[in-house]
Write a protein that holds these residues in place. Structure first.
Motif, PDB file in Angstrom:
ATOM      1  N   ASN A 107       0.830  -1.199   0.000  1.00 52.02           N
ATOM      2  CA  ASN A 107       0.000   0.000   0.000  1.00 52.02           C
ATOM      3  C   ASN A 107       0.873   1.262   0.000  1.00 52.02           C
ATOM      4  OD1 ASN A 107      -2.615   0.901  -0.171  1.00 52.02           O
ATOM      5  ND2 ASN A 107      -2.865   1.117   2.017  1.00 52.02           N
ATOM      6  N   SER A 108       1.927   1.253   0.807  1.00 55.54           N
ATOM      7  CA  SER A 108       2.842   2.400   0.875  1.00 55.54           C
ATOM      8  C   SER A 108       3.572   2.601  -0.441  1.00 55.54           C
ATOM      9  CB  SER A 108       3.851   2.199   2.010  1.00 55.54           C
ATOM     10  OG  SER A 108       3.198   2.094   3.250  1.00 55.54           O
ATOM     11  N   HIS A 109       4.022   1.503  -1.048  1.00 48.46           N
ATOM     12  CA  HIS A 109       4.714   1.568  -2.336  1.00 48.46           C
ATOM     13  C   HIS A 109       3.804   2.198  -3.396  1.00 48.46           C
ATOM     14  CE1 HIS A 109       7.407   0.429  -5.567  1.00 48.46           C
ATOM     15  NE2 HIS A 109       6.405  -0.176  -6.174  1.00 48.46           N
ATOM     16  N   SER A 110       2.550   1.782  -3.401  1.00 47.50           N
ATOM     17  CA  SER A 110       1.587   2.329  -4.352  1.00 47.50           C
ATOM     18  C   SER A 110       1.378   3.830  -4.125  1.00 47.50           C
ATOM     19  CB  SER A 110       0.263   1.570  -4.223  1.00 47.50           C
ATOM     20  OG  SER A 110      -0.634   1.959  -5.224  1.00 47.50           O
ATOM     21  N   LEU A 111       1.266   4.231  -2.867  1.00 46.53           N
ATOM     22  CA  LEU A 111       1.111   5.650  -2.526  1.00 46.53           C
ATOM     23  C   LEU A 111       2.311   6.458  -3.014  1.00 46.53           C
ATOM     24  CD1 LEU A 111      -0.254   8.002  -0.765  1.00 46.53           C
ATOM     25  CD2 LEU A 111       1.443   7.332   0.934  1.00 46.53           C
ATOM     26  N   ILE A 112       3.503   5.980  -2.742  1.00 45.71           N
ATOM     27  CA  ILE A 112       4.732   6.698  -3.099  1.00 45.71           C
ATOM     28  C   ILE A 112       4.844   6.876  -4.612  1.00 45.71           C
ATOM     29  CG2 ILE A 112       7.259   6.484  -3.116  1.00 45.71           C
ATOM     30  CD1 ILE A 112       6.842   5.128  -0.251  1.00 45.71           C
ATOM     31  N   LYS A 113       4.474   5.842  -5.366  1.00 47.19           N
ATOM     32  CA  LYS A 113       4.512   5.946  -6.834  1.00 47.19           C
ATOM     33  C   LYS A 113       3.471   6.942  -7.342  1.00 47.19           C
ATOM     34  CE  LYS A 113       3.736   1.956  -8.297  1.00 47.19           C
ATOM     35  NZ  LYS A 113       3.481   0.721  -9.025  1.00 47.19           N
ATOM     36  N   LYS A 114       2.272   6.871  -6.774  1.00 44.22           N
ATOM     37  CA  LYS A 114       1.172   7.699  -7.254  1.00 44.22           C
ATOM     38  C   LYS A 114       1.283   9.150  -6.790  1.00 44.22           C
ATOM     39  CE  LYS A 114      -3.805   7.369  -7.847  1.00 44.22           C
ATOM     40  NZ  LYS A 114      -4.983   6.558  -7.587  1.00 44.22           N
ATOM     41  N   TYR A 115       1.755   9.338  -5.553  1.00 42.26           N
ATOM     42  CA  TYR A 115       1.847  10.675  -4.962  1.00 42.26           C
ATOM     43  C   TYR A 115       3.241  10.886  -4.366  1.00 42.26           C
ATOM     44  CZ  TYR A 115      -3.226  10.351  -5.268  1.00 42.26           C
ATOM     45  OH  TYR A 115      -4.513  10.184  -5.720  1.00 42.26           O
ATOM     46  N   ASP A 119       1.183  14.438   1.183  1.00 38.20           N
ATOM     47  CA  ASP A 119       1.203  15.173   2.447  1.00 38.20           C
ATOM     48  C   ASP A 119       0.727  14.256   3.578  1.00 38.20           C
ATOM     49  OD1 ASP A 119      -1.617  15.070   2.284  1.00 38.20           O
ATOM     50  OD2 ASP A 119      -1.765  17.116   1.528  1.00 38.20           O
ATOM     51  N   ASP A 120       0.735  14.776   4.796  1.00 36.66           N
ATOM     52  CA  ASP A 120       0.370  13.976   5.962  1.00 36.66           C
ATOM     53  C   ASP A 120      -1.026  13.380   5.841  1.00 36.66           C
ATOM     54  OD1 ASP A 120       2.823  14.518   7.067  1.00 36.66           O
ATOM     55  OD2 ASP A 120       2.087  15.909   8.591  1.00 36.66           O
ATOM     56  N   ALA A 121      -1.968  14.150   5.319  1.00 39.74           N
ATOM     57  CA  ALA A 121      -3.345  13.665   5.187  1.00 39.74           C
ATOM     58  C   ALA A 121      -3.421  12.491   4.204  1.00 39.74           C
ATOM     59  CB  ALA A 121      -4.268  14.796   4.742  1.00 39.74           C
ATOM     60  N   CYS A 126      -3.967   6.716   3.335  1.00 43.43           N
ATOM     61  CA  CYS A 126      -3.434   5.475   2.763  1.00 43.43           C
ATOM     62  C   CYS A 126      -3.298   4.399   3.833  1.00 43.43           C
ATOM     63  CB  CYS A 126      -2.078   5.751   2.115  1.00 43.43           C
ATOM     64  SG  CYS A 126      -1.141   4.276   1.681  1.00 43.43           S
ATOM     65  N   LEU A 127      -2.718   4.773   4.963  1.00 39.53           N
ATOM     66  CA  LEU A 127      -2.449   3.791   6.018  1.00 39.53           C
ATOM     67  C   LEU A 127      -3.717   3.304   6.718  1.00 39.53           C
ATOM     68  CD1 LEU A 127       0.812   5.247   7.585  1.00 39.53           C
ATOM     69  CD2 LEU A 127       0.565   3.486   5.816  1.00 39.53           C
ATOM     70  N   ALA A 143       8.376   5.559   8.137  1.00 40.22           N
ATOM     71  CA  ALA A 143       9.026   4.864   7.022  1.00 40.22           C
ATOM     72  C   ALA A 143       8.580   5.464   5.692  1.00 40.22           C
ATOM     73  CB  ALA A 143       8.714   3.367   7.071  1.00 40.22           C
ATOM     74  N   VAL A 144       7.287   5.689   5.548  1.00 41.38           N
ATOM     75  CA  VAL A 144       6.758   6.283   4.312  1.00 41.38           C
ATOM     76  C   VAL A 144       7.327   7.683   4.121  1.00 41.38           C
ATOM     77  CG1 VAL A 144       4.668   7.083   3.132  1.00 41.38           C
ATOM     78  CG2 VAL A 144       4.644   4.898   4.360  1.00 41.38           C
ATOM     79  N   LYS A 145       7.314   8.479   5.176  1.00 42.86           N
ATOM     80  CA  LYS A 145       7.824   9.856   5.080  1.00 42.86           C
ATOM     81  C   LYS A 145       9.311   9.872   4.737  1.00 42.86           C
ATOM     82  CE  LYS A 145       4.499  12.183   8.059  1.00 42.86           C
ATOM     83  NZ  LYS A 145       4.290  12.915   9.314  1.00 42.86           N
TER      84      LYS A 145
END
Length: 154
Positions: A107-115, A119-121, A126-127, A143-145
């Motif tokens: 889920n985090s990997h997908s978020l990082i690629k897409k966005y 931002d924090d929100a 995502c989480l 870790a995501v940040k």
């Protein structure tokens, strides 16, 4: 019992399997293909332990029939090679028992690629689609940040 042969594109490789039309993608990944990174948890889409990517989007594999995945590009945690989020989870101690970790990583990997400038929100949103019963989410968020900020995690 009636079964059909289908071909799935998983982690860049074409894999043929015989399925019942009612088989979930999670079941086929784990039981037929030996890809056990996606975990069975709630089996109704609430916990996120079974998260994978389908055509680049995070998806809960317990909610998708295997037959629906034909013609789509599937990535499991086993298919993520040399991605910073895996190292970040280790460096930031973003897991305890580890059961939910593959789902959070996907889920985090997908978020990082897409966005890439999430931002924090967006990170919190995502989480929220994954559940961890062992630890707080602070380390996972850290870790995501760290990846989003290009923090050195070597």
């Amino acid at each position: 019992m009636y079964k059909s042969e289908i071909t799935l594109n998983i982690n860049g490789e074409e894999r043929s399997v015989y399925i019942r039309h009612a088989d979930t993608l999670l079941y086929v990944l784990r039981e037929q293909l030996g890809l056990t990174g996606a975990k069975p948890g709630c089996l109704n889409g609430d916990c996120g332990a079974c998260t994978i990517e389908v055509d680049g989007e995070a998806m809960k594999s317990c909610l998708m029939l295997a037959i629906e995945a034909v013609g789509k590009k599937i990535t499991t945690v086993e298919g993520l090679q040399n991605v910073p989020i895996k190292t970040a989870f280790i460096k930031k101690f973003a897991f305890q028992c580890g059961y939910c970790t593959p789902g959070f990583i996907m889920n985090s990997h997908s978020l990082i690629k897409k966005y890439p400038n999430a931002d924090d929100a967006q990170i919190k949103d995502c989480l929220e689609s994954n559940i961890c019963r062992c630890t707080g989410y602070k380390e996972i968020e850290d870790a995501v940040k760290s990846v989003l900020s290009n923090e050195s995690i070597e």
